[in-house]
Scaffold this motif. Structure first.
Motif, short mmCIF file in Angstrom:
data_model
loop_
_atom_site.label_atom_id
_atom_site.label_comp_id
_atom_site.label_asym_id
_atom_site.label_seq_id
_atom_site.Cartn_x
_atom_site.Cartn_y
_atom_site.Cartn_z
N ASP A 40 0.85 -1.19 0.00
CA ASP A 40 0.00 0.00 0.00
C ASP A 40 0.89 1.24 0.00
O ASP A 40 1.56 1.53 1.00
CB ASP A 40 -0.91 -0.04 1.23
N ALA A 43 -0.04 3.86 2.70
CA ALA A 43 0.37 3.45 4.05
C ALA A 43 1.88 3.58 4.21
O ALA A 43 2.38 3.98 5.27
CB ALA A 43 -0.07 2.01 4.32
N GLU A 47 3.74 5.88 6.99
CA GLU A 47 4.74 5.33 7.90
C GLU A 47 6.04 6.13 7.84
O GLU A 47 6.66 6.43 8.87
CB GLU A 47 5.00 3.85 7.58
N ASP A 264 -1.26 1.82 10.58
CA ASP A 264 -2.50 1.12 10.25
C ASP A 264 -2.55 -0.30 10.80
O ASP A 264 -3.40 -1.10 10.42
CB ASP A 264 -2.71 1.07 8.74
#
Length: 304
Positions: A40, A43, A47, A264
């Motif tokens: 992803d 994501a 991060e 997440d």
């Protein structure tokens, strides 16, 4: 040409690397981890931003050939987040691949590694990016035929380019066997070898013996319930620093599944290194040791 860190945006002077997560994954896919793929882009960006906000500056992705490393996405992530990213070539354990891929790539491994170090890694898109290290893997408590073949190709690529070789040690084992092969028979300079996952086998004697070779020792994957816990990892790092090997220690997060991300999943994710582990290292060993582990050591380990 002086040694440089080969990032996805080009060569970087080692003194510009900054605080570094020396072993992690923004993207990773393996048949051993079905349904847990790191794929992803949004994501991964979140991060990286969380890591930057916690004081991080650089991430070395150890995802090698054939593991969904998304080389196409890495340059934009580096630019967008202001994070230095280093990509890997190399090959993981055979269990991570299907037989067709291995049959295609194994006869020409060294050629693949050299090409990706000097020309381009291709991800799932069209844009290529150059790799900055070679990732290989040992077996549990030793070296199987796949590991020996892969490490021999990695050594050939190292001698052709100067790129460092980073090694996955299954549950932290087989370290001295790897050193015997890479630095003994294959004549790779120990300072170009990074021994990974040493936290998974908190054997201070083994760590000290490995450190005597001159190789870098990476402790990665903090806060995993099935691995040595953080306090034990810090004991091992402290033993090395106090034994005079502080210039060879690296730390990384080794986030291999979406559930391990901080943004997440259940974490701890990349920010844990700088938010929690670095302050604990400062408290235990002082700022000079923490600077070495997080900044000075990776600047030397990944430069070529």
């Amino acid at each position: 040409m002086p040694p440089a860190i080969h990032t996805v945006l080009g060569p970087l002077a080692p003194d510009r690397l900054g605080v570094c997560d020396a072993h992690d994954h923004l993207f990773f896919r393996s048949r051993q981890l079905p349904g847990q793929e790191l794929d992803d882009v949004a994501a991964a960006e979140a991060e990286l931003r969380a890591f930057r906000a916690a004081g991080g500056a650089a991430v070395v992705q150890w995802s090698p050939y054939g593991t969904g490393r998304r080389a196409d996405a890495l340059p934009d992530l580096a630019r967008g987040t202001g994070t230095h990213i280093v990509a890997a070539t190399g090959l993981h354990q055979a269990a991570h691949y299907d037989a067709e891929l291995l049959a295609r790539v194994m006869p020409r491994l060294a050629e693949v590694f050299v090409t990706e170090l000097t020309e381009a890694v291709r991800g799932t898109g069209e844009r290529p990016v150059t790799a900055g290290l070679i990732k290989v893997a040992g077996a549990f408590h030793g070296l199987d035929a796949h590991a020996r073949h892969t490490m021999t190709a990695a050594a050939e690529a190292h001698h052709a380019t100067g790129a460092p070789i980073a090694v996955h040690h299954e549950l932290g084992t087989g370290v001295l066997d790897v050193l015997d092969l890479l630095c003994g028979r294959l004549e790779v300079a120990p300072g170009s070898v990074i021994l990974g996952h040493l936290n998974r086998s908190p054997d201070e004697w083994g760590h000290r013996e490995a450190a005597k070779s001159g190789a870098f020792l990476a402790f990665d994957g903090p806060s995993r319930a099935n691995h040595a816990t953080d306090w034990r990892m810090l004991d091992c790092v402290a033993a090395l620093v106090e034994g005079g090997f502080g210039g060879q220690v690296l730390l990384g997060g080794d986030t291999t599944t979406a559930a391990a991300r901080s943004v997440d999943g259940g974490g701890p994710g990349m920010p844990y290194l700088t938010r929690v582990l670095r302050p604990r290292l400062v408290e235990r060993l002082g700022e000079e040791a923490a600077h070495a582990v997080f900044t000075a050591n990776p600047a030397r380990a990944f430069a070529w």
